[in-house]
Design a protein around this motif. Structure first.
Motif, PDB file in Angstrom:
ATOM      1  N   ARG A   1      48.679  25.038  47.020  1.00  0.00           N
ATOM      2  CA  ARG A   1      47.415  25.239  46.314  1.00  0.00           C
ATOM      3  C   ARG A   1      47.684  25.632  44.878  1.00  0.00           C
ATOM      4  O   ARG A   1      48.716  26.214  44.574  1.00  0.00           O
ATOM      5  CB  ARG A   1      46.626  26.371  46.974  1.00  0.00           C
ATOM      6  N   LYS A   2      46.704  25.372  44.031  1.00  0.00           N
ATOM      7  CA  LYS A   2      46.824  25.808  42.643  1.00  0.00           C
ATOM      8  C   LYS A   2      46.524  27.296  42.565  1.00  0.00           C
ATOM      9  O   LYS A   2      45.556  27.762  43.153  1.00  0.00           O
ATOM     10  CB  LYS A   2      45.821  25.049  41.777  1.00  0.00           C
ATOM     11  N   GLY A   3      47.356  27.995  41.832  1.00  0.00           N
ATOM     12  CA  GLY A   3      47.118  29.428  41.666  1.00  0.00           C
ATOM     13  C   GLY A   3      46.344  29.699  40.388  1.00  0.00           C
ATOM     14  O   GLY A   3      46.090  28.796  39.603  1.00  0.00           O
ATOM     15  N   ASN A   4      45.941  30.940  40.208  1.00  0.00           N
ATOM     16  CA  ASN A   4      45.352  31.336  38.936  1.00  0.00           C
ATOM     17  C   ASN A   4      45.702  32.779  38.653  1.00  0.00           C
ATOM     18  O   ASN A   4      46.321  33.456  39.480  1.00  0.00           O
ATOM     19  CB  ASN A   4      43.833  31.105  38.934  1.00  0.00           C
ATOM     20  N   TYR A   5      45.295  33.233  37.484  1.00  0.00           N
ATOM     21  CA  TYR A   5      45.734  34.554  37.032  1.00  0.00           C
ATOM     22  C   TYR A   5      45.214  35.692  37.902  1.00  0.00           C
ATOM     23  O   TYR A   5      45.624  36.826  37.731  1.00  0.00           O
ATOM     24  CB  TYR A   5      45.342  34.771  35.576  1.00  0.00           C
ATOM     25  N   GLU A   6      44.304  35.416  38.819  1.00  0.00           N
ATOM     26  CA  GLU A   6      43.813  36.506  39.649  1.00  0.00           C
ATOM     27  C   GLU A   6      44.934  37.068  40.526  1.00  0.00           C
ATOM     28  O   GLU A   6      44.877  38.224  40.944  1.00  0.00           O
ATOM     29  CB  GLU A   6      42.644  36.039  40.519  1.00  0.00           C
ATOM     30  N   ILE A   7      45.964  36.259  40.797  1.00  0.00           N
ATOM     31  CA  ILE A   7      47.055  36.755  41.638  1.00  0.00           C
ATOM     32  C   ILE A   7      47.733  37.957  40.990  1.00  0.00           C
ATOM     33  O   ILE A   7      48.248  38.835  41.682  1.00  0.00           O
ATOM     34  CB  ILE A   7      48.093  35.621  41.928  1.00  0.00           C
ATOM     35  N   VAL A   8      47.677  38.028  39.650  1.00  0.00           N
ATOM     36  CA  VAL A   8      48.253  39.201  38.979  1.00  0.00           C
ATOM     37  C   VAL A   8      47.467  40.448  39.375  1.00  0.00           C
ATOM     38  O   VAL A   8      48.038  41.501  39.663  1.00  0.00           O
ATOM     39  CB  VAL A   8      48.244  39.018  37.444  1.00  0.00           C
ATOM     40  N   GLU A   9      46.147  40.315  39.437  1.00  0.00           N
ATOM     41  CA  GLU A   9      45.338  41.468  39.828  1.00  0.00           C
ATOM     42  C   GLU A   9      45.579  41.825  41.292  1.00  0.00           C
ATOM     43  O   GLU A   9      45.638  43.001  41.654  1.00  0.00           O
ATOM     44  CB  GLU A   9      43.846  41.195  39.602  1.00  0.00           C
ATOM     45  N   ILE A  10      45.749  40.801  42.148  1.00  0.00           N
ATOM     46  CA  ILE A  10      45.980  41.071  43.566  1.00  0.00           C
ATOM     47  C   ILE A  10      47.332  41.756  43.766  1.00  0.00           C
ATOM     48  O   ILE A  10      47.448  42.727  44.520  1.00  0.00           O
ATOM     49  CB  ILE A  10      45.867  39.759  44.377  1.00  0.00           C
ATOM     50  N   THR A  11      48.356  41.272  43.051  1.00  0.00           N
ATOM     51  CA  THR A  11      49.657  41.951  43.078  1.00  0.00           C
ATOM     52  C   THR A  11      49.486  43.387  42.596  1.00  0.00           C
ATOM     53  O   THR A  11      50.054  44.323  43.166  1.00  0.00           O
ATOM     54  CB  THR A  11      50.661  41.225  42.156  1.00  0.00           C
ATOM     55  N   GLY A  12      48.667  43.548  41.549  1.00  0.00           N
ATOM     56  CA  GLY A  12      48.409  44.873  41.009  1.00  0.00           C
ATOM     57  C   GLY A  12      47.747  45.788  42.020  1.00  0.00           C
ATOM     58  O   GLY A  12      48.089  46.965  42.101  1.00  0.00           O
ATOM     59  N   LEU A  13      46.815  45.244  42.813  1.00  0.00           N
ATOM     60  CA  LEU A  13      46.158  46.060  43.833  1.00  0.00           C
ATOM     61  C   LEU A  13      47.192  46.649  44.776  1.00  0.00           C
ATOM     62  O   LEU A  13      47.166  47.835  45.103  1.00  0.00           O
ATOM     63  CB  LEU A  13      45.155  45.218  44.627  1.00  0.00           C
ATOM     64  N   TYR A  14      48.123  45.782  45.232  1.00  0.00           N
ATOM     65  CA  TYR A  14      49.166  46.259  46.140  1.00  0.00           C
ATOM     66  C   TYR A  14      49.994  47.347  45.455  1.00  0.00           C
ATOM     67  O   TYR A  14      50.276  48.384  46.033  1.00  0.00           O
ATOM     68  CB  TYR A  14      50.057  45.093  46.570  1.00  0.00           C
ATOM     69  N   TRP A  15      50.354  47.103  44.202  1.00  0.00           N
ATOM     70  CA  TRP A  15      51.216  48.053  43.498  1.00  0.00           C
ATOM     71  C   TRP A  15      50.520  49.391  43.297  1.00  0.00           C
ATOM     72  O   TRP A  15      51.106  50.448  43.502  1.00  0.00           O
ATOM     73  CB  TRP A  15      51.679  47.477  42.160  1.00  0.00           C
TER      74      TRP A  15
END
Lengths: 240, 111
Positions: A209-223
């Motif tokens: 699938r194509k990703g987008n910059y929201e994955i940075v926020e999702i990674t951030g949530l985990y962090w």
């Protein structure tokens, strides 16, 4: 693979404010979290389940500490270090706390630059976060080896209640594992950002699938969650 | 992707906000460390530790995790269930008091 439908049923729908809006969202068609993407909603739900796991650890720690007849070792002394000839209580844990908070700060800024599509700054800040996280894990490894050398085991220690060791290794071990996974997660995502995957809509390795910059926020949530758990461990295990 | 387009607009905060919160977290952590450093005890220690803990957790969740700007439906779905843990805390307090009582009453060697 078929693309996800590009409509967003929640966009543009106005809802009443407050409780009426919550009821309207939850009783509506298709999805309850109207303007929240599935990736973010699922990360939040995962974090909620992780909250219960850590709650159970801290609760079992509370239970054994309250019910033991032996004196509990004083964390202030156990985690003290002698730096430059001065004996400073709990200093190692304080430094670890500051490192983890700093990593949360750099992560929050990485998310911000991600939404501004600043590829370079996002990747650099994510790598800085990963570096601080790795430093934290390194200090934890130092802490573990120091305590093991002093004779702390899951079944006993030289200072008092045996449950101290088992609670300590269980709680900090699980937290350290989370930090380690977060560091790996951050490095993978920083590489994707750096390569420009989200600007060129490159398809992902696993999902196609194509990703987008929201994955940075999702990674951030985990962090940030990892930092959040540390706040509770710091207060309840080390300071209590 | 149109799916996140409405979201992106809401997450444009100035960097200054994060730096301020970062600074606040540093101050709060220093305060909670000082509680231990100065060796405060009793209810004063407990209440200070818990207040600083809750403030730090609140700042992280509200600002760093953007919960303050999320839709209420998500906010309540995520933040209400963990409060039920407090009931569990109550149950386990009761249980550990009972265990402690049994140990002291039946197992500690009497003179």
């Amino acid at each position: 693979m078929v693309d996800m439908p590009r409509t967003n049923p929640g966009a543009g729908i106005t809802r009443p404010a407050g409780w009426a809006g919550i009821v309207a969202d939850w009783s509506s068609d298709q999805r309850a979290f109207k303007n929240v993407s599935w990736g973010k909603a699922m990360m939040w739900i995962f974090l909620l389940s992780d909250t219960f796991i850590f709650s159970c650890f801290l609760l079992s720690y509370m239970t054994v500490r309250m019910s033991t007849v032996e004196p509990w070792p004083n964390p202030s002394e156990v985690f003290a270090l002698t730096i430059g000839g001065r004996h400073i209580p709990l200093i190692l844990i304080a430094i670890m706390t500051f490192i983890l908070i700093s990593s949360s700060g750099t992560m929050a800024m990485a998310v911000n630059f991600g939404y501004r599509r600043d590829r370079r700054r996002t990747a650099i800040l994510m790598l800085a976060t990963a570096l601080l996280g790795a430093t934290f894990v390194g200090m934890q490894a130092f802490e573990w080896s120091k305590l093991i050398a002093e004779g702390v085991r899951p079944w006993g220690n030289p200072w008092g209640a045996a449950q101290f060791g088992s609670s300590f290794f269980m709680i900090t071990g699980f937290h350290g594992t989370h930090v380690t996974i977060g560091v790996i997660f951050l490095i993978i995502m920083a590489r994707k950002v750096w390569r420009g995957d989200f600007d060129q809509e490159r398809r992902g390795f696993f999902t196609s699938r194509k990703g987008n910059y929201e994955i940075v926020e999702i990674t951030g949530l985990y962090w940030h969650f990892v930092d959040l758990v540390w706040v509770f461990i710091f207060a309840l295990f080390y300071l209590w | 992707m149109s799916q996140v387009a409405p979201h992106i607009e809401t997450q444009h905060h100035p960097i200054k906000l994060y730096l301020v919160v970062w600074g606040g977290l540093f101050v709060l952590s220093t305060c909670s460390y000082l509680v231990d450093y100065f060796g405060l005890v009793g209810y004063l220690r407990w209440s200070l530790i818990l207040i600083f803990m809750v403030l730090k957790a609140g700042l992280i969740v509200a600002v760093f995790m953007h919960m303050a700007w999320e839709r209420l439906a998500l906010l309540y779905a995520i933040l209400v269930p963990p409060t039920l843990v407090l009931i569990f805390v109550g149950i386990m307090t009761f249980e550990s008091n009972y265990t402690l009582f049994s140990r002291l009453f039946f197992f500690v060697a009497r003179p």
